[in-house]
Enzyme design. Structure first.
Site, short mmCIF file in Angstrom:
data_model
loop_
_atom_site.label_atom_id
_atom_site.label_comp_id
_atom_site.label_asym_id
_atom_site.label_seq_id
_atom_site.Cartn_x
_atom_site.Cartn_y
_atom_site.Cartn_z
N GLN A 134 -2.40 4.13 14.55
CA GLN A 134 -1.38 3.09 14.64
C GLN A 134 -1.06 2.70 16.08
O GLN A 134 0.05 2.29 16.39
CB GLN A 134 -0.12 3.54 13.89
CG GLN A 134 -0.36 3.66 12.39
CD GLN A 134 0.79 4.31 11.63
OE1 GLN A 134 1.90 4.40 12.14
NE2 GLN A 134 0.51 4.77 10.42
N CYS B 134 17.02 14.71 -17.76
CA CYS B 134 17.44 13.67 -16.81
C CYS B 134 18.11 12.57 -17.62
O CYS B 134 18.09 12.59 -18.85
CB CYS B 134 16.27 13.13 -16.00
SG CYS B 134 15.07 12.19 -16.96
N LEU C 103 0.87 -1.17 0.00
CA LEU C 103 0.00 0.00 0.00
C LEU C 103 0.91 1.23 0.00
O LEU C 103 1.41 1.65 1.04
CB LEU C 103 -0.91 0.00 1.23
CG LEU C 103 -2.17 -0.87 1.14
CD1 LEU C 103 -1.81 -2.34 1.01
CD2 LEU C 103 -3.05 -0.67 2.37
#
EC number: 2.8.1.4
Length: 482
Positions: A296, A456, A183
């Protein structure tokens, strides 16, 4: 150019059949990545090690980076390999290579030997060391804490003189453990937790719950693509994006304020469980750490876990935040995480730290679960390799140029480390360095009458950043691809 790759020691405590399978997978992983990024580099499985070699040093840096970022490798030895006739021949070869290194220095010879020979490892060390000591007058032997340690390995009829020693990533080869679904939010925690399971040998697929629109999704895709490209590009993995804004809207309307955070996390787990079940993935990975935020706490985590039958792995559960940030810095995800917005914390003003099961269930009874099922059905999945292609397709108006027009400014958006290693200098052209993670906040301060060419190394990040800037209304950006 030759490298000897030493697999992680844990592989060799396995049974013979498992050891063979793991080393074969490691060999395959190395070969896949090397073939994708180089040419004419050979990979050979030698039972207890893997050899990677080429006739030239053209791809030295690329191969070394691959080997030191591939899971399952303990160490990488850069060697000069040759045949030998006898002990004296070994001494002469070592002398030729090491004479200048040990002048005016103390040294010791350390040798390893495998195969049938008429000498032992200790005899080899003494013969070569004694010969060097006599041949180089300014050098002297010192068995403990010498200036120079000369390392050699004799394997059957081959002499390996070790030129350099590089630390590997450790862990297990990618694909030796079962797949996981991470996740991912793009922040410090989810990036590090994903990396830890890649390192341990799991193919990590990514599930992103979008709460912040296209810009947020672009940023998270950058993180996922970076992790895959640097540490796991031998594997085919998925990136799944779920538009969670309808779910958040339903929570805001139907759920009492203090319960919102835990309810949202329960919805995340329900949805992730559905996605994992679809792809036959047995476990979910999150970046949660005990007590870091209100949802949490142990009580809340227990209430979150029960909504899915998938195993939930939390590799950072006992980590401090500074430890997590340090690893993020080491693996290269810190710069992404610094500018990644956090959306989960804004929906609850007074979150509970000790939710009650009955109250949660009562609040969720008001929730329309058809919305949750609908957003999962509408989830978009893609092969993570296509993220680079999508960036070009999603923004066809982002022009790529090879020639630099008059008065245009080249923006080097690579990280400071990359820019330091290989500075971009173009005669007669103004080059500015703004790292990609600062571009969103600093681009608006630039002279907007000028055209900016984003650069880049591979063109992936520059296209993604150009897309983001154009979404913010800046149309004076192009991608520079020399």
């Amino acid at each position: 150019m030759k490298f000897i790759v030493k697999p992680h020691p844990e592989i060799f405590v396995k049974s013979e059949s498992v050891r063979k399978r793991f080393t074969k997978i490691l060999e395959s992983n190395i070969r896949i990545i090397i073939q994708n990024r180089t040419e004419s580099v050979a990979v050979f499985n030698r039972r207890d090690h893997i050899e990677v070699s080429a006739n030239s040093h053209q791809y030295y840096q690329q191969v070394l980076e691959i080997l030191t970022t591939t899971p399952g490798i303990q160490q990488v030895l850069e060697v000069k390999q040759s045949d030998f006739k006898d002990l004296h021949d070994i001494y002469e070869q070592v002398l030729e290579l090491s004479r200048e290194r040990i002048e005016n220095k103390t040294f010791v010879v350390r040798a390893k030997r495998r195969g049938k020979h008429d000498f032992t490892s200790i005899e080899l060390e003494r013969y070569v060391g004694g010969g060097l000591n006599q041949s180089v007058e300014s050098a002297s032997v010192k068995l403990h804490n010498p200036d120079i340690t000369i390392k050699i390995e004799v394997v059957d009829d081959k002499l390996n003189q070790i030129l350099a020693h590089h630390k590997g990533l450790g862990g297990f080869p990618l694909g030796t453990q079962e797949d996981l679904l991470s996740l991912i939010s793009g922040g410090f925690d989810s990036g590090v937790s994903s990396y830890l399971h890649i390192k341990r040998g799991s193919k990590v697929h990514y599930c992103f719950f979008n709460l912040g629109g296209p810009a947020h999704e672009i940023g998270v895709k950058q993180v996922a693509h970076f992790l895959w490209n640097k540490y796991g590009s031998s594997a085919k993995v998925r990136f799944i994006s779920v538009d969670f804004e309808p779910v958040v809207a339903e929570i805001l309307e139907k759920v009492e304020d203090g319960q919102m955070g835990v309810v949202l996390k329960r919805m995340f787990m329900r949805a992730a469980g559905m996605v994992a079940e679809k792809f036959d993935i047995q476990a979910l990975v999150t970046g949660e750490a005990l007590g870091q935020v209100s949802s949490q706490t142990l009580t809340n985590l227990r209430h979150i876990d029960v909504v899915t039958d998938r195993l939930i792995l939390r590799p950072l559960i006992n980590w401090d935040k500074d430890e997590i940030i340090k690893v993020a810095r080491d693996i290269g995800t810190e710069d992404f995480a610094k500018t990644m917005p956090e959306y989960c914390g804004v929906i609850s003003k007074k979150p509970t730290v000790k939710a009650v099961k009955e109250k949660l269930e009562a609040e969720e009874a008001n929730f329309n679960f058809d919305i949750l099922e609908q957003v999962v059905r509408n989830a978009r999945q893609m092969d993570i390799r296509d993220i680079a292609k999508e960036s070009a397709q999603a923004a066809p108006e982002v022009e790529q140029v090879q020639a630099i027009e008059e008065h245009a400014v080249v923006l080097d958006i690579r990280s400071p480390d990359e820019e330091d290693d290989s500075p971009l200098e173009i005669d007669g052209v103004e080059v500015k360095h703004i790292p990609f993670y600062k571009l969103s906040t600093q681009f608006g301060d630039l002279d907007q009458s000028k055209t900016y060419l984003l650069y880049c190394a591979r063109g992936v990040m520059s296209r993604l950043q150009a897309l983001y800037l154009q979404e913010q209304g800046f149309n004076n950006v192009k991608v520079y691809r020399p």
